[in-house]
Design an enzyme around this catalytic site. Structure first.
Site, PDB file in Angstrom:
ATOM      1  N   GLU A 146       0.808  -1.228   0.000  1.00  0.00           N
ATOM      2  CA  GLU A 146       0.000   0.000   0.000  1.00  0.00           C
ATOM      3  C   GLU A 146       0.839   1.274   0.000  1.00  0.00           C
ATOM      4  O   GLU A 146       0.397   2.319  -0.478  1.00  0.00           O
ATOM      5  CB  GLU A 146      -0.958  -0.004   1.187  1.00  0.00           C
ATOM      6  CG  GLU A 146      -2.106  -1.014   1.063  1.00  0.00           C
ATOM      7  CD  GLU A 146      -1.740  -2.411   1.558  1.00  0.00           C
ATOM      8  OE1 GLU A 146      -0.548  -2.655   1.821  1.00  0.00           O
ATOM      9  OE2 GLU A 146      -2.650  -3.252   1.673  1.00  0.00           O
ATOM     10  N   MET A 151      24.263   9.424   1.642  1.00  0.00           N
ATOM     11  CA  MET A 151      24.108  10.671   2.390  1.00  0.00           C
ATOM     12  C   MET A 151      24.416  10.443   3.874  1.00  0.00           C
ATOM     13  O   MET A 151      25.019  11.292   4.528  1.00  0.00           O
ATOM     14  CB  MET A 151      22.693  11.228   2.212  1.00  0.00           C
ATOM     15  CG  MET A 151      22.538  12.667   2.634  1.00  0.00           C
ATOM     16  SD  MET A 151      23.688  13.786   1.792  1.00  0.00           S
ATOM     17  CE  MET A 151      22.679  14.396   0.446  1.00  0.00           C
ATOM     18  N   PHE A 168     -10.858  -8.325  13.616  1.00  0.00           N
ATOM     19  CA  PHE A 168      -9.817  -8.739  12.682  1.00  0.00           C
ATOM     20  C   PHE A 168      -9.562  -7.630  11.661  1.00  0.00           C
ATOM     21  O   PHE A 168     -10.487  -7.101  11.065  1.00  0.00           O
ATOM     22  CB  PHE A 168     -10.235 -10.034  11.967  1.00  0.00           C
ATOM     23  CG  PHE A 168      -9.251 -10.448  10.905  1.00  0.00           C
ATOM     24  CD1 PHE A 168      -7.954 -10.802  11.256  1.00  0.00           C
ATOM     25  CD2 PHE A 168      -9.604 -10.445   9.565  1.00  0.00           C
ATOM     26  CE1 PHE A 168      -7.030 -11.164  10.282  1.00  0.00           C
ATOM     27  CE2 PHE A 168      -8.688 -10.807   8.597  1.00  0.00           C
ATOM     28  CZ  PHE A 168      -7.392 -11.162   8.949  1.00  0.00           C
ATOM     29  N   GLN A 169      -8.314  -7.276  11.487  1.00  0.00           N
ATOM     30  CA  GLN A 169      -7.888  -6.188  10.602  1.00  0.00           C
ATOM     31  C   GLN A 169      -8.573  -4.867  10.944  1.00  0.00           C
ATOM     32  O   GLN A 169      -8.887  -4.073  10.066  1.00  0.00           O
ATOM     33  CB  GLN A 169      -8.100  -6.560   9.122  1.00  0.00           C
ATOM     34  CG  GLN A 169      -7.170  -7.696   8.694  1.00  0.00           C
ATOM     35  CD  GLN A 169      -7.025  -7.829   7.193  1.00  0.00           C
ATOM     36  OE1 GLN A 169      -7.962  -7.557   6.448  1.00  0.00           O
ATOM     37  NE2 GLN A 169      -5.859  -8.250   6.743  1.00  0.00           N
ATOM     38  N   LYS A 203     -17.534  -1.554   6.430  1.00  0.00           N
ATOM     39  CA  LYS A 203     -18.069  -2.489   5.437  1.00  0.00           C
ATOM     40  C   LYS A 203     -19.602  -2.445   5.380  1.00  0.00           C
ATOM     41  O   LYS A 203     -20.178  -2.531   4.301  1.00  0.00           O
ATOM     42  CB  LYS A 203     -17.591  -3.906   5.760  1.00  0.00           C
ATOM     43  CG  LYS A 203     -17.802  -4.865   4.609  1.00  0.00           C
ATOM     44  CD  LYS A 203     -17.067  -6.183   4.823  1.00  0.00           C
ATOM     45  CE  LYS A 203     -17.279  -7.094   3.620  1.00  0.00           C
ATOM     46  NZ  LYS A 203     -16.543  -8.358   3.752  1.00  0.00           N
TER      47      LYS A 203
END
Lengths: 184, 589
Positions: B52, B486, B114-115, B164
């Site tokens: 993502e 760097m 969940f999630q 949802k």
């Protein structure tokens, strides 16, 4: 750390703040929507601003507007940042720095529980009268007083109650409003 | 007017009505109704990413190169938390993103489902605004409002968290109407205060040592803003420098261009910032990589600051003439007022200033010692630039973060806005490869090159798979020095050359890696072969990983060490210092 290991520079500038801090009362008009308080408080913690007192309640029910009164201690430069950063939040309508904008009123309400008997009880009542504190609950061995006024007045009353059997205190935090006919 | 549909269908319908052709996303349990609605139409095209974070950087590249908002769709929990880096990056660089995150059903919120994660809580401080939509009746308004907020004022990322059950719920959908979009409290100020603009032009008319210091705000204000900047520069004859984010707003090929300023900016740009008498900041924010030591920053100048965000004014540097407004509108007004006062550039009055600038320029602060046995990273970028100049295609450059990014900013030259995509504010390693994918989605026929380092590119390497899947012929030009260059440079200069964990061991064979992904791999380690290898990379019709083995311990110069003012810049030892720097300055070289 060993002297020879001291870095000779830094990726950032490590300068000390030189300006003096000031105490200001801000009035913030916001949409009363879920999470608005978290947005305001989160902004303060994320940017390292100090909150001394914070009061929030819905003030215009039909418009779903809340008013937040927040007392901050900051340097003049940071005070301007606090105002403009608050105004950047999408649900914030207006921010007024009451301290900077002229005369205003501040009030706070406290509920104070005091336990005692005998002479202490009589003294407690005399002082409560002098501070125009109302008795909102009483038992044979305790009182709960309601006192309203400037924070300094509430502070003094609490200080006087301390030796007389002070049990606990709850304070609302500051509510403030500008003097005169103008609204926010 | 109103049309009945499910929340999931509303999402797709709103994207369609907003003209969103591409979204970057990754499905998951809570997002399935939206994916199902997407499956049943073909206006909105979905690019399936591998992580993502990649989706958010792709959307940033897409947005930065088109001026349109980038749109991301991810699932709840890990989908949302993985998007956080890209959202923060977009917030810091003012990139318009709309990120739709799915959420567990409202009945499960707060139960550690969940999630489940507190997406609005987590993203509150890394978005311009965010919403949790608990009622399908609010969804159409929120969807359209999100686009409005993301793209107007100072642009930024907006998250819409949709549980949802709200995706399944049926409600009335309304098309975006300007009337309903008049937000009660969100009203960005577009027009600058006229009196302030007049005061600014009056200062400019009296300037003897002026400088335009421009930033990403000019790019965000649209291509007209860049046109107007060019016109104002021509009218006034003033020199122009820019921040990292603003490169391309003013053409690098113009003689008035002084190169980038700041920590790794050119000597002439930084010296001119230090010595100027009138500084005109247009759409930049006095970032700490620009100012150097604050109390020694441009000590003798009157400062004009044009910014659409009132909180940028006086945040770091106190300015004399603040102008809150859209860069384009303010530039238009400045041009109009300048024209009404005079029809002459201030050529004569500022001739001594230009003479001084030419002296600084003659120092050659971007020079480096080239080699014919080993490829110097700066030279590799110069060769890449020369090769792309000959192309008839539009060329877009993205970068990762580190030395290669600064060398790209110094040695690749941009004549057009929206052609340079880099992570400036947040400094996100791993930005460039996915950003290149996003740019290529928006411009399928263009040549899109990610100038990368071997350390950065491994942070989001998996998105090469996305490029292969969608036949996006991005070119990843890896300046491989086997170091986090760097970090190594800072340790070299500031921490007694104690190189704690700043080298890359067990590097993959990038050629084999490319082949494993189904892309092309090229490797080059000799200067004589570089041009041919670059040509091979450009000519290949498909994604390429190009592993350029460069000098390992090259430092990126010039450099203003932290805590130092602009006039204490460290120059490369090839610079022709002559009598320009005094003894003290020379000691720093």
């Amino acid at each position: 750390m060993n002297a020879h290991l001291q870095p000779t520079g830094s990726a950032y500038f490590l300068t000390q703040e030189t300006q003096q801090t000031e105490r200001h009362t801000l009035s913030v008009l916001v949409d009363n929507e879920p999470g608005i308080l978290a947005r305001v408080v989160g902004l303060f913690s994320a940017r390292g601003y100090n909150i001394e007192s914070l009061t929030v309640s819905e003030t215009e029910h039909d418009k779903r507007l809340s008013r937040i009164t927040v007392v901050v201690v900051a340097t003049p430069k940071v005070l301007v940042q606090i105002k403009t950063q608050l105004e950047r939040l999408v649900p914030v309508h207006k921010v007024h720095d009451l301290t900077a904008e002229g005369a205003y009123l501040e009030r706070e309400l406290a509920l104070i529980k005091v336990k005692g008997s005998g002479e202490h009880r009589a003294e407690t009542l005399r002082l409560a009268d002098a501070f125009r504190a109302h008795i909102v609950d009483a038992t044979v061995e305790s009182f709960v007083f309601e006192v309203t006024g400037k924070p300094e007045k509430v502070d003094s009353f609490i200080a006087l109650m301390a030796p007389l059997g002070l049990v606990e205190v709850v304070r609302t935090g500051l509510a403030a409003i500008g003097r005169g006919p103008e609204g926010m | 007017m109103a049309e009945k549909m499910t929340g999931a269908e509303m999402v797709i319908q709103a994207l369609t009505d907003q003209g969103v052709e591409h979204i970057f996303g990754y499905p998951g349990g809570a997002a399935l109704p939206i994916y199902d609605a997407m499956f049943q139409q073909d206006f909105v095209k979905h690019i399936l990413v591998r992580h993502e974070q990649g989706a958010t950087h792709m959307a940033e590249g897409y947005a930065r190169s088109t001026g349109k908002p980038g749109v991301v769709l991810v699932t709840s929990g890990p989908g949302a938390t993985n998007a956080v880096t890209g959202l923060t990056d977009a917030l810091m660089d003012s990139i318009p993103l709309v990120c739709i995150t799915a959420q567990v059903p409202t009945t499960l919120i707060g139960t550690d489902g969940f999630q489940e994660c507190d997406t609005v809580g987590i993203t509150r401080s890394c978005t311009k605004h965010n919403y949790l939509v608990k009622n399908v009746a609010d969804l159409p308004r929120v969807l359209h409002e999100a686009f409005h907020i993301a793209t107007t004022g100072r642009p930024g990322p907006v998250v819409i968290d949709i549980p949802k059950d709200v995706q399944f719920a049926v409600g009335d959908y309304y098309k975006p109407e300007t009337e309903t979009l008049r937000h009660q409290s969100y009203r960005p100020k577009m027009d600058g205060d006229l009196a302030a603009i007049e005061a600014a032009v009056d200062l400019m008319l009296k300037a003897e040592r002026p400088i335009f210091y421009t930033g990403g705000g000019v790019i965000n204000a649209g291509p007209e803003a860049s046109e107007n900047l060019r016109e104002l520069a021509e009218l006034t004859g003033f020199p122009v420098t820019s921040t990292l984010m603003g490169l391309g707003a003013y053409p690098a090929s113009e003689p008035q261009w002084m190169g980038m300023l700041g920590m790794h900016g050119t000597y002439e740009a930084n010296m001119a910032m230090h010595d100027c008498d009138v500084m005109i900041n247009i759409g930049a924010r006095f970032d700490d990589r620009i100012t150097g030591r604050i109390d020694a920053f441009s000590p003798n100048s009157r400062k004009i600051h044009v910014d659409i965000d009132p909180s940028s004014i006086n945040k770091i540097i106190r300015v004399d003439v603040p102008i809150v407004g859209d860069c384009n509108r303010v530039l238009e007004e400045m041009i109009r007022i300048w024209r009404s006062r005079t029809n002459q550039p201030r050529t004569e009055a500022i001739a001594p200033w230009w003479k001084q600038i030419e002296k600084w320029r003659a120092v050659g602060s971007l020079n480096f010692k080239n080699s014919d046995t080993i490829i110097k990273p700066q030279w590799a970028i110069q060769r890449l630039y020369e090769a792309t100049k000959a192309q008839s295609k539009d060329v877009y450059i993205t970068t990762e973060v580190g030395q290669h990014q600064m060398w790209a900013a110094q040695h690749f030259h941009f004549d057009k806005p929206n052609h340079w995509m880099t992570s400036g504010g947040l400094g996100t390693m791993g930005y460039g490869l996915p950003a290149a994918v996003g740019v290529q989605v928006a411009h399928p026929d263009a040549l899109v090159i990610d100038i990368a380092g071997e350390a950065s590119v491994q942070m989001t390497m998996q998105e090469l798979s996305t490029a292969v899947q969608y036949r996006l012929p991005i070119k990843v030009f890896i300046l491989n020095n086997e170091r986090m260059g760097m970090v190594r440079q800072w340790q070299d200069l500031l921490h007694g050359s104690r190189y704690a964990h700043s080298y890359s061991e067990s590097l993959p064979d990038f050629v084999k890696l490319a082949e494993a992904y189904g892309a092309k791999g090229i490797k080059c380690d000799t200067p004589a072969d570089l041009d041919a290898a670059i040509a091979e990379m450009i000519d290949y019709d498909g994604p390429v990983l190009f592993d350029v083995l460069v000098e390992k311990d090259e430092n990126c110069l010039p450099m203003i060490p932290s805590g130092k003012p602009h006039n204490e810049i460290i120059l490369p030892d090839t610079a022709d210092i002559g009598d320009i720097i005094d003894e003290k300055g020379r000691a720093l070289v």
